[in-house]
Design a protein around this motif. Structure first.
Motif, PDB file in Angstrom:
ATOM      1  N   ALA A   1       1.020  -1.127  -0.007  1.00  0.00           N
ATOM      2  CA  ALA A   1      -0.128  -0.109  -0.136  1.00  0.00           C
ATOM      3  C   ALA A   1       0.881   1.202   0.187  1.00  0.00           C
ATOM      4  O   ALA A   1       0.563   2.281  -0.775  1.00  0.00           O
ATOM      5  CB  ALA A   1      -0.880  -0.113   1.144  1.00  0.00           C
ATOM      6  N   LEU A   2       1.852   1.313   0.752  1.00  0.00           N
ATOM      7  CA  LEU A   2       2.719   2.477   0.787  1.00  0.00           C
ATOM      8  C   LEU A   2       3.366   2.738  -0.316  1.00  0.00           C
ATOM      9  O   LEU A   2       3.700   3.725  -0.857  1.00  0.00           O
ATOM     10  CB  LEU A   2       3.725   2.445   1.893  1.00  0.00           C
ATOM     11  CG  LEU A   2       3.213   2.321   3.592  1.00  0.00           C
ATOM     12  CD1 LEU A   2       4.110   2.096   4.564  1.00  0.00           C
ATOM     13  CD2 LEU A   2       2.561   3.894   3.480  1.00  0.00           C
ATOM     14  N   ARG A   3       4.033   1.570  -1.198  1.00  0.00           N
ATOM     15  CA  ARG A   3       4.634   1.693  -2.525  1.00  0.00           C
ATOM     16  C   ARG A   3       3.646   2.236  -3.317  1.00  0.00           C
ATOM     17  O   ARG A   3       3.897   3.268  -4.204  1.00  0.00           O
ATOM     18  CB  ARG A   3       5.248   0.406  -2.753  1.00  0.00           C
ATOM     19  CG  ARG A   3       6.399   0.077  -2.149  1.00  0.00           C
ATOM     20  CD  ARG A   3       7.008  -1.073  -2.593  1.00  0.00           C
ATOM     21  NE  ARG A   3       7.717  -1.120  -3.859  1.00  0.00           N
ATOM     22  CZ  ARG A   3       8.407  -2.098  -4.560  1.00  0.00           C
ATOM     23  NH1 ARG A   3       8.555  -3.360  -3.853  1.00  0.00           N
ATOM     24  NH2 ARG A   3       8.966  -1.981  -5.616  1.00  0.00           N
ATOM     25  N   ASN A   4       2.342   1.877  -3.503  1.00  0.00           N
ATOM     26  CA  ASN A   4       1.377   2.325  -4.331  1.00  0.00           C
ATOM     27  C   ASN A   4       0.970   3.830  -4.142  1.00  0.00           C
ATOM     28  O   ASN A   4       0.847   4.595  -5.049  1.00  0.00           O
ATOM     29  CB  ASN A   4       0.016   1.774  -4.097  1.00  0.00           C
ATOM     30  CG  ASN A   4       0.107  -0.079  -4.670  1.00  0.00           C
ATOM     31  OD1 ASN A   4       1.015  -0.030  -5.502  1.00  0.00           O
ATOM     32  ND2 ASN A   4      -0.555  -0.688  -4.290  1.00  0.00           N
ATOM     33  N   GLN A   5       1.015   4.262  -2.850  1.00  0.00           N
ATOM     34  CA  GLN A   5       1.094   5.575  -2.738  1.00  0.00           C
ATOM     35  C   GLN A   5       2.285   6.570  -2.643  1.00  0.00           C
ATOM     36  O   GLN A   5       2.268   7.669  -2.473  1.00  0.00           O
ATOM     37  CB  GLN A   5       0.680   5.804  -0.994  1.00  0.00           C
ATOM     38  CG  GLN A   5      -0.800   5.271  -0.855  1.00  0.00           C
ATOM     39  CD  GLN A   5      -0.912   5.035   0.801  1.00  0.00           C
ATOM     40  OE1 GLN A   5       0.051   4.663   1.426  1.00  0.00           O
ATOM     41  NE2 GLN A   5      -2.122   5.278   1.136  1.00  0.00           N
ATOM     42  N   GLY A   6       3.334   5.773  -3.321  1.00  0.00           N
ATOM     43  CA  GLY A   6       4.610   6.607  -3.204  1.00  0.00           C
ATOM     44  C   GLY A   6       5.312   6.974  -2.072  1.00  0.00           C
ATOM     45  O   GLY A   6       6.324   7.774  -2.311  1.00  0.00           O
ATOM     46  N   PHE A   7       5.285   6.135  -0.923  1.00  0.00           N
ATOM     47  CA  PHE A   7       5.705   6.779   0.211  1.00  0.00           C
ATOM     48  C   PHE A   7       6.812   5.741   0.395  1.00  0.00           C
ATOM     49  O   PHE A   7       7.828   5.800   1.252  1.00  0.00           O
ATOM     50  CB  PHE A   7       4.683   6.539   1.362  1.00  0.00           C
ATOM     51  CG  PHE A   7       3.757   7.469   1.505  1.00  0.00           C
ATOM     52  CD1 PHE A   7       4.081   8.746   1.146  1.00  0.00           C
ATOM     53  CD2 PHE A   7       2.394   7.200   1.953  1.00  0.00           C
ATOM     54  CE1 PHE A   7       2.965  10.016   0.911  1.00  0.00           C
ATOM     55  CE2 PHE A   7       1.480   8.189   1.997  1.00  0.00           C
ATOM     56  CZ  PHE A   7       1.707   9.434   1.481  1.00  0.00           C
TER      57      PHE A   7
END
Ligand code: SF4
Length: 397
Positions: A362-368
């Motif tokens: 999820a954090l990768r998808n959000q660019g974090f």
């Protein structure tokens, strides 16, 4: 294994500081160092066979101690612990508390890294912070340090000071980088309860956190600009950021702190010092008189009874596997190169994806977050909101 030594003495208390330190005379300093040496010997007997890779003497203002006292601390450590021949041995110093004689003693006992608390190159800011020095005094200290031959030096600076503008920060950054220290730490001012700064700025601090207009402290937005400016300025001057607030050139990172972020076990000795060993963490007594009393009893052959595994401890808690995983992520992701999948597996015997897979995705998808060469790390955007991102790695219960 790493060692942290706490020296709780300062020439004068700075107005923003809530560290465990105070103003005590030389007689008390001698009594404390004698007590500390007793604790060093007592704890060393529990860790026979361990090799100490770093020693960090912090405080307080350790450089305020007489050089003979620093000598007895380091000598007692080296006699009782097995200290690696290549150990990094750091001491925190404040401008105006060093002399060439003192620095020569430091070199002769193996101290090889100094960390100098400058905070600002603007005298009005130093005065506002309640520091004991002005910029010229710092320059004199830095000169002494170089002349004594120290080639691994950190300078601490602060951002988010009351009325700090980009121009004022630029002046500090310019003054510091011109001296070419090997390392720069840039922390944001935090208004801590119980300090004179808290009484003065608490309402402003609340407004700052709420994103409202402030009177003296920079607004949330201005603080962010100061932080970004620091990052870009230091990068331009050849300082590589390796942790949220720490920058080094020529690869001279602080090994002790990297060990801390990597959860290398450490023993904290001295007043209020924290330890992380095996599956427990502990903190030492915070009352200096009790601390000295314990050491004096031990010297007299009577080890005081304690509910904990050391009579010096005030708290001792088990670190569960879940706690350890949370810490691994929380601390490790502060480093710019993040955490290694292999280290997670080695430490916990399970793949990181099996525990944190959905969160990482999820954090990768959000660019974090991003991943490369077996490591998982925060992106620049993720670092900007690191508190929120890191909170995702906490377990619910
Ligand atoms: S010198 Fe450091 S430890 Fe001492 S009062 Fe100032 S900020 Fe606190």
């Amino acid at each position: 294994m790493e060692l942290y030594i706490h020296i709780p003495f300062c020439v004068k208390k700075c107005l923003y500081c809530d560290f465990l330190s105070g103003v005590f005379d030389e007689k008390m300093q001698r009594r404390y160092v004698a007590a500390l040496c007793t604790e060093i010997k007592y704890m060393a007997a529990k860790y026979v066979g361990e090799t100490i890779t770093t020693i960090y003497v912090g405080g307080g203002t350790p450089s305020w101690l007489h050089e003979n006292l620093m000598d007895s601390i380091i000598t007692t450590i080296k006699k009782n612990f097995h200290v690696s021949a290549t150990a990094e041995i750091s001491v925190e110093c404040n401008p105006g508390t060093l002399s060439s004689e003192k620095l020569n003693v430091y070199r002769s006992i193996g101290i090889n890294r100094l960390s100098i608390g400058l905070q600002s190159a603007n005298d009005d800011e130093l005065k506002e912070l309640g520091r004991i020095h002005d910029y010229n005094r710092f320059l004199h200290t830095f000169d002494l340090v170089r002349k004594a031959g120290f080639d691994n030096v950190n300078v601490d600076i602060m951002t988010g000071l009351p009325h700090q503008t980009i121009e004022k920060l630029e002046h500090t950054l310019n003054a510091v980088t011109m001296l070419r220290p090997e390392h720069i730490s840039a922390y944001s001012l935090i208004i801590e309860e119980g300090t004179p700064f808290y009484d003065k700025y608490k309402f402003d601090a609340v407004k700052q956190h709420a994103g409202m207009e402030t009177e003296d402290l920079p607004t949330d937005e201005e603080s962010y600009r100061l932080y970004k400016f620091t990052m870009d300025y230091l990068a331009q001057k050849g300082y590589k950021r390796y942790e949220i607030s720490n920058y080094a050139r020529g690869g001279k990172i602080c090994k002790h702190n990297v060990g801390y972020w990597d959860r290398v076990p450490y023993i904290g000795l001295g007043l209020g010092a924290a330890s992380l060993c095996g599956n427990y963490r502990a903190t030492n007594l915070r009352d200096i008189y009790k601390y000295i009393e314990i050491s004096e009893s031990i010297e007299n052959g009577q080890v005081p009874s304690s509910e904990f595994s050391s009579p010096y401890y005030e708290t001792e808690d088990e670190v569960t596997r879940k706690d350890a995983m949370e810490e691994f992520m929380f601390l490790g992701l502060r480093k710019i190169d993040g955490v290694s999948r292999a280290s997670f597996f080695n430490m916990f015997g399970v793949d990181i994806e099996a525990i944190y897979g959905p969160i990482i995705k999820a954090l990768r998808n959000q660019g974090f977050m991003d991943a490369k060469e077996g490591r998982i790390f925060l992106t620049d955007v993720g670092i900007d909101v690191s508190n929120q991102v890191l909170a995702q790695f906490l377990f619910d219960d």
